[in-house]
Design a protein around this motif. Sequence first.
Motif, PDB file in Angstrom:
ATOM      1  N   TYR C  53      47.257  -5.450  18.424  1.00 60.67           N
ATOM      2  CA  TYR C  53      46.244  -4.640  19.114  1.00 60.67           C
ATOM      3  C   TYR C  53      45.324  -5.633  19.805  1.00 60.67           C
ATOM      4  O   TYR C  53      44.509  -6.295  19.174  1.00 60.67           O
ATOM      5  N   LYS C  61      38.354  -2.613  20.276  1.00 63.57           N
ATOM      6  CA  LYS C  61      39.328  -2.852  19.208  1.00 63.57           C
ATOM      7  C   LYS C  61      38.724  -2.605  17.831  1.00 63.57           C
ATOM      8  O   LYS C  61      39.233  -1.808  17.049  1.00 63.57           O
ATOM      9  N   SER C  62      37.619  -3.321  17.558  1.00 62.61           N
ATOM     10  CA  SER C  62      37.019  -3.211  16.225  1.00 62.61           C
ATOM     11  C   SER C  62      36.540  -1.801  15.949  1.00 62.61           C
ATOM     12  O   SER C  62      36.668  -1.305  14.832  1.00 62.61           O
ATOM     13  N   SER C  64      37.835   0.979  17.088  1.00 62.60           N
ATOM     14  CA  SER C  64      38.974   1.836  16.735  1.00 62.60           C
ATOM     15  C   SER C  64      39.396   1.595  15.292  1.00 62.60           C
ATOM     16  O   SER C  64      39.661   2.532  14.547  1.00 62.60           O
ATOM     17  N   ASP C 179      41.734  -7.537  11.191  1.00 61.63           N
ATOM     18  CA  ASP C 179      40.864  -7.628  12.364  1.00 61.63           C
ATOM     19  C   ASP C 179      40.487  -9.083  12.589  1.00 61.63           C
ATOM     20  O   ASP C 179      39.657  -9.637  11.889  1.00 61.63           O
ATOM     21  N   THR C 211      44.759  -6.729  14.844  1.00 59.66           N
ATOM     22  CA  THR C 211      43.831  -6.809  15.968  1.00 59.66           C
ATOM     23  C   THR C 211      43.535  -8.271  16.202  1.00 59.66           C
ATOM     24  O   THR C 211      43.200  -8.992  15.261  1.00 59.66           O
ATOM     25  N   HIS C 213      42.274 -11.478  19.186  1.00 62.75           N
ATOM     26  CA  HIS C 213      41.811 -11.967  20.457  1.00 62.75           C
ATOM     27  C   HIS C 213      42.843 -12.981  20.962  1.00 62.75           C
ATOM     28  O   HIS C 213      42.928 -13.268  22.133  1.00 62.75           O
TER      29      HIS C 213
END
Lengths: 264, 270, 323
Positions: C53, C61-62, C64, C179, C211, C213
Amino acid sequence: MHAYLHFGVRSFRRAITYRAATLAGMATNFFFGLVRAMIFAAFYEAAVAPPDMPVEQAVSYVWLVQAILGLGFWPFFSDPFIADIRTGAVAMQLLRPVDYQGCWFAHSVARLLQMTLMRGVPIGALAMALGFLAPPPSWESAGLFVLSLGAGMVLAVALAQVTGAIAFWTLDATGPSGLMSVLTMFLSGMLVPIALWPAWLAEVAHFSPFPGLTDTPLSIYLGRYVGPEALGAIGLQWLWAAAMLLVARGLISRGFSRLEIQGG
Amino acid sequence: MRELRHLLSVYFHAIGVRLKGQMQYRVSFLTETAAQALVTGLDFAALAVLFSRFSNLRGWSLWEVGLLYAIVHASFSLAELAARGFDTFSRQVREGAFDGSLIRPHSPFFMTLCSDFHARRLGRLAQALTVGIVCSAKAGVVWTPDQVLLFIGALIGGACFFVALFVIGATLCFWTVESIELINIFTHGGIEAANVPISIYRTWFRNVFVFVVPLAWVNYFPALHILQRTDPLGFPPVVQVLAPLVGMMFLCLARLVWTVGVRHYQSTGS
Amino acid sequence: MIQATDLTKDFRIARHRPGLLGALRALVVPEFTVVRAVDRVSFHIARGELVGYIGPNGAGKSTSVKMLTGILTPTSGRATVGGRDPQRQRRDNALRMGVVFGQRTHLWWDLPVIESFELLRRMYKVSLERYRENLDTFNDLLDLSSFFQTPVRQLSLGQRMRADIAAALLHDPEVLFLDEPTIGLDIVAKQRVRQFIETINRERRVTILLTTHDVSDVERLCSRVIVIDRARIIHDGPLTALRRRTDSHRTLVVDFAQEHADLSLAGAQLVEHDGRRATYRVPAETAPAVIARVLSEYAVADLSVRETEIEEVVRRLYEGARG
């Protein structure tokens, strides 16, 4: 000398932005004033013979304590100089050309002045407006009170320095500062004016520097010490302050030598 | 029931782990605990000084007032021991640690309850109980089983009261970034006020602590029963025995307020 | 396993007005601007999938993930995880899911790692036997025992991340939300964490939503990637499909055996020319033909074909969506 003055003014300005005397903090003080005044008034109803201190003075005393609370409560944990000593960062001061105790003194006085004014003036004014606190009985008393308050502040800083300097030797500052807080709160007369103490206990207190923090300036305000007696009391405050500053100076320089020996 | 037993076991485990960890620093632990005891004992020392000058406080003796003092201080210490997580909650919210409470299979209330513990408050508790035992003896209290039960009930109810204040203070952190110091007025100010019989205060002041923030129910009413005194305020004697329940109800109320706060957090984020 | 349907989250941000008068006004009559952090996001993740993601900072993102884990309530739309509603059945859901937030740990700051694990064991009611098994396995894979006794606040970033991931899996969750698990880690640590994630997914069939970056995380681990930008999903599908959407060209680097004055090639764009090395940009479809021609017409010492870097691909995707 000029450098210290400048440093002090800067600390004063910075301290104002701390908003140390927040509205909630002052509300707490106000509440304590109310509660304690009512408790004292209730106690006085049981007085068989009139005590040395009339009830009106006792009530005023209670409110004044709340106003100048800064003299009795030293914020040991947020004192950056003591923190430096504890962490050892103070070793860097050995490289600086300024006198460590001087800087510490200027900073602390500025901060104490700021706290006392920002808290004391509003609370004092409000208490007077509501009729809880009576103004000083004469201009002489008012003037002497200001002098005594100033001396008290210097004394408070001196005691804080002595306490803080002990951190050069102990790992944990809570021991000395805790003990100092206990002694200060009781022997300074913050909880009960010394005039109401049993004689033997009052004697003990008068052999210590602590009354100079609270009981002395407030007694002068109330006109209980006048003229030469008041000046004598103020002189005693200065004497203790000077003595404590010297002790602190000794401790600090001993502490620095200890650091040097240990390699910083 | 089994669920309750599980919660208690988790809770006491969380406390036990921290207690073990803190006792490892033996010297620091002892000095902090002793310092706590001394500092909080000053309140009683001040009262003793005043009683030596004035013989009584509206008919109450030092020993009777000592019992009041003991109950409120002991209750507060118990609350601080049991629910420190709520006391330090503002920092948790600011640092975003509260999310961690929401991802666990327990209520965020329970998670916060388990999140912190400081053993040094034991000093204050020990000191308060000591004063209480000594003063009650000097006041001539006869400790029959029902008196003991009421005393324990008062401590529990009082602890519930202070925990409720912590919870309310913590809940406010969901709305403002600044921790609300206003709660300190009711906790520390409340203790100060409750050290003496609440009946000595002016009516308006007293009524706040009887009807709004139920401080009077922590120690005043139970003490009246233990000391076998008649209530100068004229409340029916049965309230003295029911007093601990008020603290517990106050805690239930605080719990509801907390739930509202959590819902707010979940809809607005941090 | 994870189903998001038109998941939307709006935040009301109070407007700060300048000056003292503004501050007073803001207190009495607060004004809000509504910021849509997540806009009708929908996807379905099947059991056992390892899905990436990705999206730029602030894409949603976070937010969601917070809605899927029960931390935030959605403004509208629905989410189910394992058939459960993360808000209404928060505790049930929590029992069967694991969460790792890379930005901060959710272990207990003041407790040693092993004590945090113990406390979690009790909270999640994991049997002692299963707990020990898992602990052994994770210890083998992540080498945790070296810092079991260290308080969580004293761990290095790499150690903390490993502890967090192990903690999230102690209770054998069905779903794992990660995450930014590799944020701030060095190459070696990243590799270790990625290896662990891949193993867990493969051996235990844990459904994982990763998730991140860092696009190379996705490249190494995920066959499918969901891309979110400015609160909206702009891609959901296999990584290869992502390439196909944005990656229409190849980079051809040819080291010729001899010097040539003119190195232009038909059907290829000469990008760089340095001595005997020439770099061309060629449309993907015609690349094979161009390569064949080069090899047949010239003496070539070395030749390489490169796909565009994945970061470039994703960046193009963002730009395409915004354009």
